[in-house]
Design a protein around this motif. Structure first.
Motif, PDB file in Angstrom:
ATOM      1  N   GLY A 142       0.805  -1.214   0.000  1.00 30.11           N
ATOM      2  CA  GLY A 142       0.000   0.000   0.000  1.00 30.11           C
ATOM      3  C   GLY A 142       0.836   1.260   0.000  1.00 30.11           C
ATOM      4  N   TYR A 143       2.159   1.119  -0.006  1.00 21.73           N
ATOM      5  CA  TYR A 143       3.042   2.270   0.022  1.00 21.73           C
ATOM      6  C   TYR A 143       3.311   2.798  -1.386  1.00 21.73           C
ATOM      7  N   CYS A 144       3.528   4.106  -1.469  1.00 19.89           N
ATOM      8  CA  CYS A 144       3.825   4.726  -2.757  1.00 19.89           C
ATOM      9  C   CYS A 144       5.205   4.314  -3.265  1.00 19.89           C
ATOM     10  N   THR A 145       6.186   4.303  -2.351  1.00 20.77           N
ATOM     11  CA  THR A 145       7.566   3.993  -2.714  1.00 20.77           C
ATOM     12  C   THR A 145       8.209   3.177  -1.602  1.00 20.77           C
ATOM     13  N   VAL A 146       8.958   2.151  -1.976  1.00 19.60           N
ATOM     14  CA  VAL A 146       9.759   1.397  -1.019  1.00 19.60           C
ATOM     15  C   VAL A 146      11.149   1.206  -1.615  1.00 19.60           C
ATOM     16  N   TYR A 147      12.094   0.860  -0.747  1.00 21.68           N
ATOM     17  CA  TYR A 147      13.454   0.553  -1.178  1.00 21.68           C
ATOM     18  C   TYR A 147      13.720  -0.915  -0.899  1.00 21.68           C
ATOM     19  N   ALA A 148      14.188  -1.626  -1.920  1.00 26.59           N
ATOM     20  CA  ALA A 148      14.425  -3.053  -1.802  1.00 26.59           C
ATOM     21  C   ALA A 148      15.918  -3.349  -1.861  1.00 26.59           C
ATOM     22  N   VAL A 149      16.370  -4.216  -0.957  1.00 30.47           N
ATOM     23  CA  VAL A 149      17.715  -4.773  -1.048  1.00 30.47           C
ATOM     24  C   VAL A 149      17.572  -6.126  -1.730  1.00 30.47           C
ATOM     25  N   VAL A 150      18.116  -6.232  -2.932  1.00 29.91           N
ATOM     26  CA  VAL A 150      18.007  -7.445  -3.732  1.00 29.91           C
ATOM     27  C   VAL A 150      19.350  -8.166  -3.714  1.00 29.91           C
ATOM     28  N   LYS A 151      19.318  -9.465  -3.351  1.00 33.44           N
ATOM     29  CA  LYS A 151      20.534 -10.277  -3.373  1.00 33.44           C
ATOM     30  C   LYS A 151      20.441 -11.255  -4.539  1.00 33.44           C
ATOM     31  N   ALA A 152      21.497 -11.301  -5.343  1.00 30.61           N
ATOM     32  CA  ALA A 152      21.594 -12.240  -6.458  1.00 30.61           C
ATOM     33  C   ALA A 152      23.041 -12.686  -6.538  1.00 30.61           C
ATOM     34  N   GLY A 153      23.299 -14.005  -6.434  1.00 31.71           N
ATOM     35  CA  GLY A 153      24.675 -14.469  -6.319  1.00 31.71           C
ATOM     36  C   GLY A 153      25.266 -13.929  -5.038  1.00 31.71           C
ATOM     37  N   ARG A 154      26.411 -13.314  -5.141  1.00 34.57           N
ATOM     38  CA  ARG A 154      27.026 -12.666  -3.967  1.00 34.57           C
ATOM     39  C   ARG A 154      26.790 -11.165  -3.972  1.00 34.57           C
ATOM     40  N   GLY A 155      26.078 -10.689  -4.962  1.00 39.33           N
ATOM     41  CA  GLY A 155      25.873  -9.256  -5.075  1.00 39.33           C
ATOM     42  C   GLY A 155      24.626  -8.770  -4.357  1.00 39.33           C
ATOM     43  N   LEU A 156      24.669  -7.533  -3.942  1.00 36.90           N
ATOM     44  CA  LEU A 156      23.529  -6.866  -3.321  1.00 36.90           C
ATOM     45  C   LEU A 156      23.284  -5.555  -4.049  1.00 36.90           C
ATOM     46  N   GLU A 157      22.031  -5.179  -4.178  1.00 37.26           N
ATOM     47  CA  GLU A 157      21.703  -3.927  -4.852  1.00 37.26           C
ATOM     48  C   GLU A 157      20.522  -3.281  -4.158  1.00 37.26           C
ATOM     49  N   VAL A 158      20.604  -1.974  -3.935  1.00 32.74           N
ATOM     50  CA  VAL A 158      19.479  -1.210  -3.388  1.00 32.74           C
ATOM     51  C   VAL A 158      18.687  -0.641  -4.553  1.00 32.74           C
ATOM     52  N   GLN A 159      17.406  -0.970  -4.611  1.00 32.89           N
ATOM     53  CA  GLN A 159      16.553  -0.525  -5.709  1.00 32.89           C
ATOM     54  C   GLN A 159      15.388   0.303  -5.167  1.00 32.89           C
ATOM     55  N   GLU A 160      15.170   1.458  -5.748  1.00 29.97           N
ATOM     56  CA  GLU A 160      13.996   2.261  -5.414  1.00 29.97           C
ATOM     57  C   GLU A 160      12.826   1.770  -6.264  1.00 29.97           C
ATOM     58  N   LEU A 161      11.742   1.354  -5.614  1.00 31.94           N
ATOM     59  CA  LEU A 161      10.596   0.786  -6.313  1.00 31.94           C
ATOM     60  C   LEU A 161       9.369   1.655  -6.079  1.00 31.94           C
ATOM     61  N   VAL A 162       8.823   2.218  -7.147  1.00 34.32           N
ATOM     62  CA  VAL A 162       7.637   3.067  -7.086  1.00 34.32           C
ATOM     63  C   VAL A 162       6.423   2.209  -7.429  1.00 34.32           C
ATOM     64  N   ALA A 163       5.449   2.188  -6.536  1.00 37.92           N
ATOM     65  CA  ALA A 163       4.285   1.318  -6.706  1.00 37.92           C
ATOM     66  C   ALA A 163       3.428   1.767  -7.881  1.00 37.92           C
ATOM     67  N   GLU A 164       2.927   0.797  -8.617  1.00 38.08           N
ATOM     68  CA  GLU A 164       1.966   1.036  -9.684  1.00 38.08           C
ATOM     69  C   GLU A 164       0.799   0.094  -9.451  1.00 38.08           C
ATOM     70  N   ASP A 165      -0.380   0.671  -9.217  1.00 38.29           N
ATOM     71  CA  ASP A 165      -1.558  -0.124  -8.889  1.00 38.29           C
ATOM     72  C   ASP A 165      -1.303  -1.046  -7.710  1.00 38.29           C
ATOM     73  N   GLY A 166      -0.550  -0.535  -6.718  1.00 36.42           N
ATOM     74  CA  GLY A 166      -0.327  -1.295  -5.495  1.00 36.42           C
ATOM     75  C   GLY A 166       0.718  -2.386  -5.607  1.00 36.42           C
ATOM     76  N   GLN A 167       1.533  -2.370  -6.654  1.00 36.38           N
ATOM     77  CA  GLN A 167       2.533  -3.414  -6.825  1.00 36.38           C
ATOM     78  C   GLN A 167       3.905  -2.818  -7.130  1.00 36.38           C
ATOM     79  N   VAL A 168       4.949  -3.518  -6.660  1.00 34.37           N
ATOM     80  CA  VAL A 168       6.332  -3.150  -6.974  1.00 34.37           C
ATOM     81  C   VAL A 168       7.043  -4.402  -7.475  1.00 34.37           C
ATOM     82  N   THR A 169       8.017  -4.208  -8.348  1.00 29.87           N
ATOM     83  CA  THR A 169       8.746  -5.336  -8.928  1.00 29.87           C
ATOM     84  C   THR A 169      10.242  -5.160  -8.738  1.00 29.87           C
ATOM     85  N   ALA A 170      10.863  -6.138  -8.059  1.00 29.88           N
ATOM     86  CA  ALA A 170      12.310  -6.152  -7.874  1.00 29.88           C
ATOM     87  C   ALA A 170      12.947  -6.887  -9.052  1.00 29.88           C
ATOM     88  N   GLU A 171      14.177  -6.467  -9.423  1.00 33.24           N
ATOM     89  CA  GLU A 171      14.853  -7.042 -10.575  1.00 33.24           C
ATOM     90  C   GLU A 171      16.140  -7.756 -10.167  1.00 33.24           C
TER      91      GLU A 171
END
Length: 440
Positions: free
Chosen positions: A374-403
């Motif tokens: 229900g939030y407009c914007t959240v920040y996601a810490v995404v882990k893939a392999g040994r890497g980490l990435e901070v992603q700013e995710l802006v909600a669209e129709d109540g959904q956010v997508t991490a990559e």
């Protein structure tokens, strides 16, 4: 079958987004139609639409009651615009939206679509119920009544949503050209005053309750009545503080239940301050339409804004952390993986099983994962392999997508309100010490 998304290291970084609701709020003090700084025309549309013109932004839990002023002051010319505007509002409802209709003049009346059925789903299986919704809107101008029983309309609408709503977004859209004005008495089953059209019709449309002979029972626990003491004892059309105060009290109860009230003032004789500050849920939930012929476009934009509502994220800690892990085994061999809540609160950020997309030609290698919030914007810490990435995710129709982080698949996603909190989490993670977070 979903179309595979090509994996590449040359991904474009998404610019910082801003939700439609935040845009509307930021322009609320500028000049423009209904206080939102938006030029109105018959073609003004803010939401994405189906090819048939319907709004395509609301989720399946939006329930709306239209409360239409049907008092004598409306007049035939103004009522024609209200009827047309309300019908155009019905036309753009999403299939999964529910709608109820209440009218108010000397008293308030709720429209019964069936047997004590006050909310109707726009599309029910193969049945399009929009024509039935339009049939609930009176087709003739209001009779010459002195009353504007806004308090009764709000009570009826709130109980319809309480009794037959789906516990999602519940909204009363109140359209009026004036202020509350009514006689004291009981609205409901067989009392006078107030009494209005005891045959159960409004403007020649049958199906309206309550009347002197028909009960109102939205919750299935017996007929409801409502007593009012803040109005007049006769037919005096003078608006008093008692009427204003009692109507505000009814609105306050509805808002405390979680019902959002959007007040729409039509014409130049409306008390903007009263509707904006004492009836609407928030100042930006007051809509002023000076030219009634533009009501349809205003309501169309209003639905867009309702659908795109979101909250600013202010929590200082971890919202939720989802791990990609085995969810089904056969003979000790994992046959299905998915994201599972490891820690945090799924009411803040939730996940629906299977809401991820694999790399092209791979299995159990999530390249994107979609979450509900229900939030407009959240920040996601995404882990893939040994890497980490901070992603700013802006909600669209109540959904956010991490990559994913190329070339590796996502192994977990952790959500925070602020970039600082997300970066601190990423920096503290053992595999990332000394390297710092990759932000985008």
């Amino acid at each position: 079958m979903e179309t595979p998304i090509t994996t590449t290291d040359d991904r474009e970084k998404t610019a910082t987004g801003i939700s439609r609701r935040r845009v509307l709020q930021s322009t609320a003090l500028t000049t423009g139609v209904f206080g939102l700084g938006l030029p109105l025309s018959s073609t003004t549309v803010l939401a994405d639409e189906h090819t048939d013109g319907r709004i395509d932004t609301c989720n399946a839990t939006l329930d709306i009651v239209l409360a239409l002023d049907y008092s004598g002051s409306i007049g035939s010319a103004l009522w024609g615009d209200i009827e047309s505007g309300a019908e155009s509002f019905v036309d753009v409802l999403n299939d999964d939206n529910q709608l109820g209709v209440v009218t108010f003049g000397d008293t308030g009346k709720a429209y019964d679509f069936g047997t004590q059925e006050y909310l109707l789903l726009a599309q029910d299986g193969t049945t399009d119920n929009r024509p039935a919704m339009k049939a609930a809107i009176p087709g003739v101008a209001p009779p010459n009544e002195n009353g504007t029983h806004m308090a009764a309309a709000l009570d009826l609408a709130d109980d319809i949503l309480d009794g037959q709503g789906r516990d999602g977004k519940e909204v009363i859209v109140l359209l009026t050209d004036g202020e509350p004005n009514y006689q004291n008495g009981i609205v409901g089953n067989g009392s006078n005053p107030p009494e209005d059209e005891a045959d159960g019709t409004v403007g020649g449309v049958s199906g309206y309750v309550p009347t002197a002979t028909t009960g109102f029972d939205p919750e299935g626990d017996g007929d409801k009545t409502y007593a009012y003491t803040g109005g007049s004892t006769g037919t005096d059309a003078v608006i008093t503080d008692g009427e204003r105060d009692e109507t505000e009290a009814v609105a306050t109860v509805a808002k405390a239940d979680g019902t959002r009230i959007v007040a729409v003032g039509i014409g130049s004789g409306v008390d903007d301050d009263y509707l904006r500050d004492r009836i609407a849920t928030a100042p930006e939930d007051y809509v002023q339409v000076a030219n009634s012929s533009e009501l349809g476009a205003a309501l169309r934009n209003l639905l867009s804004e309702i659908c795109d509502e979101c909250d600013e994220c202010e929590d200082e800690g971890l919202l939720a952390k989802y791990e990609f892990e085995c969810v089904e085994t056969v003979d000790d061999e994992c046959v299905a993986y998915d994201f599972v809540l490891e820690t945090g609160d799924e009411s803040l950020v939730s996940y629906t099983a299977g809401s991820y997309v694999n790399k092209d030609g791979e299995e159990f290698e999530p390249m994107t994962a979609t979450f509900d919030t229900g939030y407009c914007t959240v920040y996601a810490v995404v882990k893939a392999g040994r890497g980490l990435e901070v992603q700013e995710l802006v909600a669209e129709d109540g959904q956010v997508t991490a990559e994913y982080i190329a070339p590796h698949a996502i192994s977990f996603v952790a959500f925070f309100c602020t970039e600082d909190a997300a970066e601190a989490f990423a920096e503290s993670f053992p595999s990332n010490r000394g390297g710092g977070p990759r932000a985008r």
